[in-house]
Write a protein that holds these residues in place. Structure first.
Motif, mmCIF file in Angstrom:
data_model
loop_
_atom_site.group_PDB
_atom_site.id
_atom_site.type_symbol
_atom_site.label_atom_id
_atom_site.label_comp_id
_atom_site.label_asym_id
_atom_site.label_seq_id
_atom_site.Cartn_x
_atom_site.Cartn_y
_atom_site.Cartn_z
ATOM 1 N N ALA A 128 0.800 -1.010 -0.076
ATOM 2 C CA ALA A 128 -0.102 -0.010 -0.110
ATOM 3 C C ALA A 128 0.799 1.286 -0.041
ATOM 4 O O ALA A 128 0.703 2.255 -0.720
ATOM 5 N N THR A 129 2.069 1.078 0.826
ATOM 6 C CA THR A 129 2.883 2.202 0.980
ATOM 7 C C THR A 129 3.370 2.373 -0.433
ATOM 8 O O THR A 129 3.543 3.706 -1.049
ATOM 9 N N SER A 130 3.773 1.530 -1.201
ATOM 10 C CA SER A 130 4.284 1.458 -2.616
ATOM 11 C C SER A 130 3.139 2.092 -3.328
ATOM 12 O O SER A 130 3.711 2.911 -4.254
ATOM 13 N N PHE A 131 2.031 1.804 -3.433
ATOM 14 C CA PHE A 131 1.132 2.287 -4.222
ATOM 15 C C PHE A 131 0.706 3.691 -3.931
ATOM 16 O O PHE A 131 0.749 4.318 -5.255
ATOM 17 N N PHE A 132 0.908 4.214 -3.033
ATOM 18 C CA PHE A 132 0.664 5.649 -2.653
ATOM 19 C C PHE A 132 1.805 6.398 -3.174
ATOM 20 O O PHE A 132 1.808 7.509 -3.864
ATOM 21 N N ALA A 133 3.145 5.870 -2.828
ATOM 22 C CA ALA A 133 4.322 6.536 -3.643
ATOM 23 C C ALA A 133 4.194 6.381 -4.878
ATOM 24 O O ALA A 133 4.643 7.486 -5.681
ATOM 25 N N LEU A 134 3.713 5.359 -5.663
ATOM 26 C CA LEU A 134 3.596 5.476 -6.934
ATOM 27 C C LEU A 134 2.617 6.557 -7.462
ATOM 28 O O LEU A 134 3.067 7.248 -8.424
ATOM 29 N N LEU A 135 1.448 6.538 -6.899
ATOM 30 C CA LEU A 135 0.723 7.632 -7.195
ATOM 31 C C LEU A 135 1.183 9.041 -7.138
ATOM 32 O O LEU A 135 1.033 10.075 -7.956
ATOM 33 N N PHE A 136 2.029 9.138 -5.973
ATOM 34 C CA PHE A 136 2.643 10.533 -5.762
ATOM 35 C C PHE A 136 3.688 10.798 -6.730
ATOM 36 O O PHE A 136 3.673 11.944 -7.400
ATOM 37 N N THR A 137 4.487 9.858 -7.191
ATOM 38 C CA THR A 137 5.442 9.747 -8.090
ATOM 39 C C THR A 137 4.891 9.999 -9.474
ATOM 40 O O THR A 137 5.579 11.090 -10.212
ATOM 41 N N LEU A 138 4.015 9.304 -9.832
ATOM 42 C CA LEU A 138 3.266 9.571 -11.235
ATOM 43 C C LEU A 138 2.684 11.131 -11.625
ATOM 44 O O LEU A 138 2.644 11.581 -12.453
ATOM 45 N N SER A 139 2.288 11.467 -10.354
ATOM 46 C CA SER A 139 1.978 12.770 -10.538
ATOM 47 C C SER A 139 2.973 14.000 -10.507
ATOM 48 O O SER A 139 2.857 15.279 -10.874
ATOM 49 N N ASN A 140 4.254 13.900 -10.201
ATOM 50 C CA ASN A 140 5.456 14.481 -10.534
ATOM 51 C C ASN A 140 6.286 14.175 -11.319
ATOM 52 O O ASN A 140 7.290 15.163 -11.717
ATOM 53 N N VAL A 141 6.470 13.006 -11.772
ATOM 54 C CA VAL A 141 7.366 12.516 -12.778
ATOM 55 C C VAL A 141 6.795 12.006 -14.024
ATOM 56 O O VAL A 141 5.594 11.345 -13.732
ATOM 57 N N ASP A 142 7.164 12.130 -15.041
ATOM 58 C CA ASP A 142 6.598 11.428 -16.242
ATOM 59 C C ASP A 142 6.344 9.958 -16.042
ATOM 60 O O ASP A 142 7.306 9.260 -15.522
ATOM 61 N N VAL A 143 5.272 9.522 -16.711
ATOM 62 C CA VAL A 143 4.999 8.144 -16.421
ATOM 63 C C VAL A 143 5.779 7.290 -17.324
ATOM 64 O O VAL A 143 6.099 6.165 -16.784
#
Lengths: 138, 129
Positions: B67-82
């Protein structure tokens, strides 16, 4: 001892491949609509849960999780994981032949590498034989 | 769309990969301890299989990491190019998992599986090009 898989277990692996990549694609589409999330506005992550694409993505990933856990109960992590990557290949092929997107030479090279990687493990045993769990099992 | 500095970009990508590896290894370890789900389902039904999984502390810890990884990914996707974030974190997760499976799960990661991890890691990255 060589562990091989029944057709039903290959179907589970197929579900692992497809649901993961489709779920990721849906999530990525949804988050593009939600917009940038900053550390100061983490609440936006909760708002993202109202986006139908994000919800559909999460549902797909739940299906992925169920099939992934089932696969992990009879196969090694290093056997199951490469097959999840095969889903990326499926998405790339779908985008080429269904959506008629251009697939660059780099992508074709990537597809080839993943297919080779999956081929390496698919040929081997699916489970490392371990002695029966002793008293450390809870 | 990249609006994060390179350090931020790679720190978030590494966080996604590290928590994903922790989640994968913990859940895989839990499933190994629980045993073949097909057998459990044959004996005690779907409810028995669900109960066996959801009452394992190791599994719950794994889900927390995922779950931590999932939210970290959501956070990352909103700041870094997918096109960078998704393949980079996925590639790192594949390599990290091969190491972690050998180290913690004592899986027989032979030359064939190392090659598979490396090929898949490189392949996933090339897919984004």
């Amino acid at each position: 001892m060589k562990h091989t898989l029944t057709p039903q277990r290959y179907l589970i692996l197929l579900a692992v491949m497809l649901t993961a990549s489709v779920g990721d694609t849906l999530l990525s589409h949804g988050m593009a609509q939600v917009g940038p999330v900053s550390l100061a506005h983490l609440g936006l992550l909760l708002a993202a849960m109202k986006n139908p694409w994000v919800v559909a993505g999460i549902l797909c990933l739940l299906g992925f999780f169920a099939s992934y856990l089932t696969a992990l109960s009879w196969a090694d992590l290093t056997f199951v994981l490469p097959s999840t990557a095969f889903g990326y290949v499926v998405v790339a092929l779908l985008s080429k032949f269904w959506l008629h997107e251009t697939v660059s030479p780099y992508r074709w090279a990537g597809i080839l590498l993943i297919v080779c990687g999956v081929g390496f493990v698919a040929n081997g045993p699916s489970l490392t034989p371990h002695p029966a769990p002793a008293d450390d099992a809870t | 769309m990249t609006i994060a500095s390179p350090i931020e970009t790679w720190a978030t990508i590494l966080t996604v990969a590290a928590t994903a590896v922790a989640g994968d290894v913990l859940t895989a370890g839990a499933m190994r301890r629980i045993g073949d789900l097909d057998h459990i389902r044959a004996h005690s039904g779907l409810a028995g299989a669900v109960k066996a999984v959801t009452t394992s502390p190791m599994f719950l810890l794994g889900v927390l990491a995922m779950a931590t990884s999932f939210f970290a990914l959501l956070f990352t996707l909103s700041n870094v190019d997918v096109s960078l974030a998704a393949p980079a974190s996925a590639s790192l997760t594949f390599l990290g998992n091969a190491f972690a499976a050998k180290l913690f799960l004592k899986e027989n990661v032979d030359r064939r599986r190392w090659l598979a991890a490396l090929f898949v890691c490189a392949g996933v990255f090339l897919l984004s090009k």
